[in-house]
Design a protein around this motif. Structure first.
Motif, PDB file in Angstrom:
ATOM      1  N   SER A 185       0.811  -1.215   0.000  1.00 24.19           N
ATOM      2  CA  SER A 185       0.000   0.000   0.000  1.00 24.19           C
ATOM      3  C   SER A 185       0.846   1.267   0.000  1.00 24.19           C
ATOM      4  O   SER A 185       0.333   2.358  -0.231  1.00 24.19           O
ATOM      5  CB  SER A 185      -0.934   0.016   1.213  1.00 24.19           C
ATOM      6  N   ARG A 186       2.147   1.138   0.254  1.00 19.88           N
ATOM      7  CA  ARG A 186       3.026   2.299   0.181  1.00 19.88           C
ATOM      8  C   ARG A 186       3.269   2.748  -1.261  1.00 19.88           C
ATOM      9  O   ARG A 186       3.677   3.871  -1.508  1.00 19.88           O
ATOM     10  CB  ARG A 186       4.370   1.982   0.837  1.00 19.88           C
ATOM     11  N   VAL A 187       3.038   1.864  -2.207  1.00 17.57           N
ATOM     12  CA  VAL A 187       3.212   2.225  -3.613  1.00 17.57           C
ATOM     13  C   VAL A 187       1.892   2.812  -4.113  1.00 17.57           C
ATOM     14  O   VAL A 187       0.852   2.171  -4.016  1.00 17.57           O
ATOM     15  CB  VAL A 187       3.598   0.994  -4.451  1.00 17.57           C
ATOM     16  N   PRO A 188       1.898   4.019  -4.641  1.00 22.13           N
ATOM     17  CA  PRO A 188       0.642   4.645  -5.072  1.00 22.13           C
ATOM     18  C   PRO A 188       0.079   4.001  -6.328  1.00 22.13           C
ATOM     19  O   PRO A 188       0.814   3.455  -7.151  1.00 22.13           O
ATOM     20  CB  PRO A 188       1.048   6.101  -5.335  1.00 22.13           C
ATOM     21  N   ALA A 189      -1.222   4.057  -6.453  1.00 24.42           N
ATOM     22  CA  ALA A 189      -1.877   3.608  -7.684  1.00 24.42           C
ATOM     23  C   ALA A 189      -1.847   4.764  -8.688  1.00 24.42           C
ATOM     24  O   ALA A 189      -1.775   5.931  -8.301  1.00 24.42           O
ATOM     25  CB  ALA A 189      -3.322   3.209  -7.394  1.00 24.42           C
ATOM     26  N   PRO A 190      -1.872   4.472  -9.989  1.00 21.35           N
ATOM     27  CA  PRO A 190      -1.913   5.560 -10.978  1.00 21.35           C
ATOM     28  C   PRO A 190      -3.194   6.366 -10.820  1.00 21.35           C
ATOM     29  O   PRO A 190      -4.246   5.830 -10.473  1.00 21.35           O
ATOM     30  CB  PRO A 190      -1.865   4.809 -12.314  1.00 21.35           C
ATOM     31  N   LYS A 191      -3.099   7.670 -11.072  1.00 19.25           N
ATOM     32  CA  LYS A 191      -4.261   8.538 -10.891  1.00 19.25           C
ATOM     33  C   LYS A 191      -5.340   8.290 -11.931  1.00 19.25           C
ATOM     34  O   LYS A 191      -6.514   8.561 -11.694  1.00 19.25           O
ATOM     35  CB  LYS A 191      -3.814  10.000 -10.923  1.00 19.25           C
ATOM     36  N   SER A 192      -4.931   7.800 -13.098  1.00 21.18           N
ATOM     37  CA  SER A 192      -5.896   7.485 -14.147  1.00 21.18           C
ATOM     38  C   SER A 192      -5.334   6.355 -14.999  1.00 21.18           C
ATOM     39  O   SER A 192      -4.156   5.989 -14.879  1.00 21.18           O
ATOM     40  CB  SER A 192      -6.183   8.718 -15.015  1.00 21.18           C
ATOM     41  N   ASP A 193      -6.179   5.803 -15.866  1.00 21.33           N
ATOM     42  CA  ASP A 193      -5.747   4.700 -16.725  1.00 21.33           C
ATOM     43  C   ASP A 193      -4.666   5.133 -17.718  1.00 21.33           C
ATOM     44  O   ASP A 193      -3.931   4.289 -18.236  1.00 21.33           O
ATOM     45  CB  ASP A 193      -6.951   4.143 -17.494  1.00 21.33           C
TER      46      ASP A 193
END
Length: 330
Positions: free
Chosen positions: A79-87
């Motif tokens: 969970s420390r690695v961010p998800a991309p803000k958009s596809d």
């Protein structure tokens, strides 16, 4: 002008950090209850930043060298690695060290790649997405470690190659969550914290000033160096091999039936004047104490311990750090 401004900004941040640590030190002695409440409150929102990676799946490919060898890549959820803000945005990832393993006549390599839980969940639901994540991991490994990999791969039968402990060490080493420059200089995490600490300290100047134990909730036992996770960048760092191993005493405390209940560790740290100079990391089966460029102690614990019941106490007069760990019940 830019260089001068940067140096000034770094100096101001360092002053704020030193002031913050000093206030925390004083509070831990004068008002341990307020200290614990303050730490738990302000770290409650940041629990994700102190989470550990979890194995998701593992794939096997080959390193194309003069002597080809297998490479196992553990894809981890973190969970420390961010998800991309958009596809349409790039997918962030974190990478661990590349480790060569020798088992008898077998020689192979292992490394770890961490994605956000959201990214891996999406990959689990879409085979095409899953393949892209594997390809991205392979491209990252090739670029970061100057390797040439086979384009073919196979999913490993287990979720992880090796152990979770080894995976965690490769991904985290002795590093920990990093604050951005903006967080360090903003009023939200810098000035306001100092103001709150100063206020709490002033409100309780008459409290007992003995040197009480500091409880270490599981959320905050990894406050280490910065630079752990970056987007598509190496996470290798200088682990401080030049640091000295301090003198220590490790003992088991048993109950009336002779059963070991507590592990007690005493570490001599000459020249250290504050607990703020020490980084303490405790897991179920190991412990690391790191004083950057001064001391480093890494121990495998003789018994599995309860990570939620750990106390640490630093005596400024004797320069001894005492750590008590409760052994897990069978």
């Amino acid at each position: 002008m830019v260089a001068m401004a940067t140096k000034q900004s770094e100096k101001e941040m360092l002053q704020q950090v030193n002031q913050l640590w000093g206030l925390l030190d004083d509070m831990s002695e004068s008002n341990p209850e307020a200290y614990q409440k303050f730490i738990r409150h302000h770290l409650g929102e940041g629990m994700k930043q102190f989470s550990l990676p979890e194995p998701h799946t593992c794939f096997q490919t080959r390193i194309l060298e003069f002597n080809e060898k297998f490479l196992y890549v553990n894809l981890c959820s973190w969970s420390r690695v961010p998800a991309p803000k958009s596809d349409s945005d790039p997918v962030p990832l974190g990478g661990g060290k590349l480790e060569e393993i020798v088992e008898g006549t077998d020689i192979y390599s292992v490394t770890d790649i961490a994605y956000s839980p959201e990214v891996l969940k999406k990959g689990s639901e879409d085979p095409v997405e899953s393949d892209q994540l594997v390809r991205l991991a392979m491209k990252y490994i090739e670029e970061q470690h100057s390797l040439r990999l086979s384009h073919s791969y196979a999913l490993f039968k287990d979720k992880i190659k090796g152990s979770k402990k080894q995976m965690k060490q490769r991904l985290t080493g002795t590093a920990g969550p990093a604050q951005t420059d903006k967080e360090m200089t903003s009023g939200e995490s810098g000035v306001s914290l100092l103001q709150q600490l100063t206020s709490l300290k002033s409100a309780d100047k008459e409290n007992d000033k003995n040197n009480p134990p500091i409880w270490l909730p599981s959320d905050i036992r990894h406050p280490k160096k910065s630079g752990l996770i970056e987007e598509i960048s190496s996470t290798e760092f200088d682990s401080g091999n030049r640091a000295e191993t301090p003198r220590y005493e490790l003992s088991l405390i048993k109950d009336e039936n002779g059963k070991a209940k507590t592990i007690q560790l005493k570490v001599e740290l000459p020249g250290i004047t504050s607990v703020a100079e020490c980084d303490l990391s405790v897991s179920k089966d190991d412990l690391v104490i790191d004083v950057p460029k001064r001391y480093r102690l890494q121990l495998d614990l003789p018994e599995a311990i309860n990570e939620d019941i750990v106390t640490a106490k630093f005596n400024k007069k004797t320069h001894i750090l005492s750590v008590k760990m409760s052994i897990l019940s069978n």
